[in-house]
Design a protein around this motif. Structure first.
Motif, PDB file in Angstrom:
ATOM      1  N   HIS A 105      53.415  50.543  11.867  1.00 35.08           N
ATOM      2  CA  HIS A 105      53.437  49.209  12.477  1.00 35.08           C
ATOM      3  C   HIS A 105      53.660  49.300  13.989  1.00 35.08           C
ATOM      4  CE1 HIS A 105      54.084  44.902  12.802  1.00 35.08           C
ATOM      5  NE2 HIS A 105      55.240  45.126  13.393  1.00 35.08           N
ATOM      6  N   ARG A 106      54.579  50.162  14.412  1.00 33.31           N
ATOM      7  CA  ARG A 106      54.849  50.331  15.846  1.00 33.31           C
ATOM      8  C   ARG A 106      53.633  50.878  16.570  1.00 33.31           C
ATOM      9  NH1 ARG A 106      59.736  52.448  13.850  1.00 33.31           N
ATOM     10  NH2 ARG A 106      58.972  54.585  14.162  1.00 33.31           N
ATOM     11  N   ALA A 107      52.899  51.753  15.916  1.00 27.45           N
ATOM     12  CA  ALA A 107      51.764  52.407  16.572  1.00 27.45           C
ATOM     13  C   ALA A 107      50.512  51.537  16.612  1.00 27.45           C
ATOM     14  CB  ALA A 107      51.445  53.723  15.854  1.00 27.45           C
ATOM     15  N   PHE A 108      50.468  50.490  15.793  1.00 27.26           N
ATOM     16  CA  PHE A 108      49.214  49.768  15.638  1.00 27.26           C
ATOM     17  C   PHE A 108      48.730  49.099  16.920  1.00 27.26           C
ATOM     18  CE2 PHE A 108      46.896  45.802  14.720  1.00 27.26           C
ATOM     19  CZ  PHE A 108      45.733  46.377  14.217  1.00 27.26           C
ATOM     20  N   ASP A 109      49.601  48.442  17.647  1.00 24.24           N
ATOM     21  CA  ASP A 109      49.149  47.689  18.824  1.00 24.24           C
ATOM     22  C   ASP A 109      48.437  48.600  19.820  1.00 24.24           C
ATOM     23  OD1 ASP A 109      49.104  45.208  20.493  1.00 24.24           O
ATOM     24  OD2 ASP A 109      50.315  46.470  21.819  1.00 24.24           O
ATOM     25  N   GLY A 110      49.027  49.747  20.101  1.00 23.79           N
ATOM     26  CA  GLY A 110      48.405  50.655  21.068  1.00 23.79           C
ATOM     27  C   GLY A 110      47.132  51.287  20.537  1.00 23.79           C
ATOM     28  N   TRP A 111      47.161  51.763  19.276  1.00 22.74           N
ATOM     29  CA  TRP A 111      45.992  52.444  18.733  1.00 22.74           C
ATOM     30  C   TRP A 111      44.823  51.480  18.530  1.00 22.74           C
ATOM     31  CZ3 TRP A 111      43.692  56.765  18.617  1.00 22.74           C
ATOM     32  CH2 TRP A 111      42.707  57.058  17.669  1.00 22.74           C
ATOM     33  N   SER A 112      45.115  50.257  18.121  1.00 19.69           N
ATOM     34  CA  SER A 112      44.038  49.296  17.867  1.00 19.69           C
ATOM     35  C   SER A 112      43.283  48.933  19.133  1.00 19.69           C
ATOM     36  CB  SER A 112      44.604  48.027  17.223  1.00 19.69           C
ATOM     37  OG  SER A 112      45.485  47.353  18.112  1.00 19.69           O
ATOM     38  N   ARG A 113      43.924  49.090  20.291  1.00 19.30           N
ATOM     39  CA  ARG A 113      43.277  48.768  21.560  1.00 19.30           C
ATOM     40  C   ARG A 113      42.711  50.004  22.259  1.00 19.30           C
ATOM     41  NH1 ARG A 113      46.620  47.277  25.140  1.00 19.30           N
ATOM     42  NH2 ARG A 113      48.613  47.579  24.066  1.00 19.30           N
ATOM     43  N   THR A 114      42.770  51.141  21.592  1.00 18.45           N
ATOM     44  CA  THR A 114      42.217  52.374  22.160  1.00 18.45           C
ATOM     45  C   THR A 114      40.696  52.263  22.277  1.00 18.45           C
ATOM     46  OG1 THR A 114      43.990  53.671  21.157  1.00 18.45           O
ATOM     47  CG2 THR A 114      42.017  54.866  21.834  1.00 18.45           C
ATOM     48  N   PRO A 115      40.125  52.623  23.400  1.00 15.05           N
ATOM     49  CA  PRO A 115      38.656  52.558  23.538  1.00 15.05           C
ATOM     50  C   PRO A 115      37.956  53.384  22.468  1.00 15.05           C
ATOM     51  CG  PRO A 115      39.700  52.914  25.670  1.00 15.05           C
ATOM     52  CD  PRO A 115      40.771  53.072  24.641  1.00 15.05           C
ATOM     53  N   LEU A 116      36.792  52.917  22.055  1.00 10.12           N
ATOM     54  CA  LEU A 116      36.025  53.609  21.027  1.00 10.12           C
ATOM     55  C   LEU A 116      35.755  55.051  21.433  1.00 10.12           C
ATOM     56  CD1 LEU A 116      34.393  53.698  18.412  1.00 10.12           C
ATOM     57  CD2 LEU A 116      32.449  52.750  19.686  1.00 10.12           C
ATOM     58  N   ALA A 117      35.455  55.278  22.691  1.00 10.03           N
ATOM     59  CA  ALA A 117      35.155  56.640  23.143  1.00 10.03           C
ATOM     60  C   ALA A 117      36.309  57.594  22.852  1.00 10.03           C
ATOM     61  CB  ALA A 117      34.832  56.630  24.638  1.00 10.03           C
ATOM     62  N   GLN A 118      37.514  57.100  22.988  1.00  6.22           N
ATOM     63  CA  GLN A 118      38.674  57.947  22.727  1.00  6.22           C
ATOM     64  C   GLN A 118      38.806  58.235  21.228  1.00  6.22           C
ATOM     65  OE1 GLN A 118      42.198  56.692  24.832  1.00  6.22           O
ATOM     66  NE2 GLN A 118      43.566  57.816  23.446  1.00  6.22           N
ATOM     67  N   ARG A 119      38.511  57.242  20.403  1.00  3.86           N
ATOM     68  CA  ARG A 119      38.566  57.465  18.960  1.00  3.86           C
ATOM     69  C   ARG A 119      37.481  58.454  18.528  1.00  3.86           C
ATOM     70  NH1 ARG A 119      38.999  51.726  18.869  1.00  3.86           N
ATOM     71  NH2 ARG A 119      37.124  51.460  17.576  1.00  3.86           N
ATOM     72  N   LEU A 120      36.310  58.350  19.139  1.00  6.16           N
ATOM     73  CA  LEU A 120      35.236  59.297  18.827  1.00  6.16           C
ATOM     74  C   LEU A 120      35.629  60.722  19.222  1.00  6.16           C
ATOM     75  CD1 LEU A 120      32.110  57.265  20.031  1.00  6.16           C
ATOM     76  CD2 LEU A 120      32.855  57.632  17.677  1.00  6.16           C
ATOM     77  N   GLU A 121      36.257  60.855  20.354  1.00  5.45           N
ATOM     78  CA  GLU A 121      36.705  62.177  20.800  1.00  5.45           C
ATOM     79  C   GLU A 121      37.701  62.773  19.811  1.00  5.45           C
ATOM     80  OE1 GLU A 121      38.860  64.256  24.708  1.00  5.45           O
ATOM     81  OE2 GLU A 121      38.311  62.130  24.735  1.00  5.45           O
ATOM     82  N   LEU A 122      38.601  61.917  19.304  1.00  5.99           N
ATOM     83  CA  LEU A 122      39.588  62.385  18.335  1.00  5.99           C
ATOM     84  C   LEU A 122      38.914  62.836  17.038  1.00  5.99           C
ATOM     85  CD1 LEU A 122      42.506  62.826  17.459  1.00  5.99           C
ATOM     86  CD2 LEU A 122      42.567  60.437  16.722  1.00  5.99           C
TER      87      LEU A 122
END
Length: 479
Positions: free
Chosen positions: A53-70
């Motif tokens: 729950h604590r991590a959701f706000d930051g991760w949900s707003r992470t740019p798609l490019a960063q998620r693709l890199e991960l």
């Protein structure tokens, strides 16, 4: 001796809360204890949910490019740990190393991350429709509950789309298959998944499942398991009106039309059924044969069964390993005896272990024929290497019988032409149908009708389960 006595929560490994218990993990091929797994409770689940729950706000707003890199980084680490994953799966649930764990079980885990990476690159997370912008946003904190029969496949087909769409999660893998799950947590940690985005605890379903499914901070529950477990999760989730995605049981019909190459279709049907010792929810467990060709089909099925090699899952020649645990082994034995008692014709196999095997949860690959719809083995999901053959007078009878099942996960059709196979497939009330021996398509939707579940997994369709839809009206300029 392997030890899975820590949980992965908020970016690191931690000890279970006080008062937890442990369970011995048994090698199904030897019946010897191979390790110990810690079983968490409500306090551990609460801690993992809070981290997600604590991590959701930051991760949900992470740019798609960063998620693709991960996702790309995860694929790279997974490939390096590939042999570890395959070895763990063989040790925990008995899948033959050379014919199943490496080429399919472990491979599917990697493939789900690769498919999610590709799908995310073109997925319509935002689209314009007139003056409205339609935005697909992550659903929130997701509880993921997975079984032991395809442990890595069923974990990663949830974790990969959850990461790709911006969700955070708490995974409860099966306590019967903890080794591969622990390695996956290590892979995700090494790849750089941010703290709290992925959390994992071990525990038994009746203890941890209701906490995950009912918790007000959990926005979505995704379960792969039995129909009974799906009903329990649905009840627990109902009060908080959270989304529930269920991939449940099956009793899939395999219809061989009179125009089909019968020897080829029956041989393929037997091999597909016995793969993974029959422990696949989409296994082609009901084989429908034209009545006039029943004796021919019986001979082919018995011959195909005789060529299977049951044995040590680490031996190169083994094609069928053990049942994954004692509880399931005993259930399979009971249902084989039930088939005999109810009057089905036993073509091969039967109760007990294969000849010469004194230990291990090995079942004899079994084929019953002349099976009637009223029989238990025609109706219940056996989840073992047991095939039932049902003769039919015409295709109308075969289709009606196939659809009479409360399940509707998968189906199989063999016919002389693709057009005929498609015509039969369109009438089956199932989420998937394999035509003329076609294998699975990992980018296609996976899921079923009726009591086989709710929602779809795999590929772009799997993203939908982890997304909410928001309409931004007046966002776009008028034409």
């Amino acid at each position: 001796m392997r030890r899975c006595q820590s949980f992965y929560i908020d970016g690191g490994w931690c000890d279970p809360a006080a008062g937890g218990s442990t369970m011995e993990v048994v090698n199904p091929a030897t019946e010897e204890v191979s390790g110990v797994v810690a079983l968490g409770g409500a306090e551990d689940a609460e801690r993992a949910i809070a981290a997600a729950h604590r991590a959701f706000d930051g991760w949900s707003r992470t740019p798609l490019a960063q998620r693709l890199e991960l996702l790309g980084a995860i694929c790279a680490v997974y490939e390096r740990r590939f042999d570890d994953v395959a070895d763990a799966i063989t040790g925990e649930m008995g899948a033959p190393l050379h014919t199943l764990s490496k080429p399919a079980q472990a491979r599917m885990g990697l493939a789900h991350f690769q498919v999610a990476l590709k799908a995310a690159q073109s997925f319509p997370f935002e689209t314009a429709r007139g003056t409205t912008r339609i935005v697909r946003e992550p659903v929130g904190v997701c509880a993921l509950i997975t079984p032991w029969n395809w442990p890595m496949n069923q974990i990663t087909c949830k974790v990969a789309p959850a990461l790709a769409t911006g969700c955070t999660m708490v995974l409860k893998p099966s306590e019967f298959a903890p080794y591969s799950a622990q390695i996956l947590a290590e892979i995700l940690h090494e790849a750089g998944v941010p703290a709290g985005v992925f959390n994992m605890l071990f525990g038994d379903g009746p203890t941890v499942g209701p906490v995950l499914a009912s918790h007000p901070l959990v926005d979505m529950v995704s379960l792969t398991g039995s129909t009974r477990a799906g009903a329990a999760v649905s009840h627990a989730a109902a009060d908080s009106i959270k989304r529930v995605s269920l991939e449940l049981g099956g009793k899939s019909a395999n219809i061989v039309c009179d125009s089909a190459d019968l020897p080829k279709a029956v041989t393929h049907g037997v091999r597909s059924m016995m793969s993974n010792a029959g422990q696949s929810c989409n296994a082609p467990s009901r084989l429908y044969i034209p009545a006039a060709r029943l004796e021919e089909a019986e001979a082919v099925a018995a011959a195909a069964c005789a060529k299977l090699v049951v044995g040590d899952p680490r031996a190169a020649e083994t094609t069928v390993g053990p049942i994954a645990n004692q509880r399931q082994f005993e259930r399979v034995q009971h249902l084989i005896q039930t088939g005999i008692d109810e009057g089905a014709k036993l073509l091969c196999g039967g109760p007990g272990r294969p000849d010469g095997m004194e230990r291990g949860f090995f079942a004899r690959p079994t084929v019953f024929s002349r099976v009637e719809d009223r029989m238990t083995i025609a109706r219940e999901e056996i989840f073992g290497p047991v095939l039932v053959i049902r003769p039919y007078a015409d295709l109308e009878e075969a289709i009606a019988s196939a659809n009479a099942s409360p399940y509707g996960l998968s189906g199989y059709v063999s016919a002389g032409t693709p057009d005929e196979a498609r015509a039969v497939a369109r009438r089956l009330r199932t989420g998937m149908v394999h035509l003329n021996g076609a294998g699975v398509d990992i980018a296609a939707p996976f899921g079923g009708y009726k009591q086989s579940g709710l929602g779809r997994e795999w590929g772009p369709a799997g993203f939908e389960e982890f997304l909410e839809t928001k309409a931004l009206m007046g966002s776009e300029p008028a034409a």
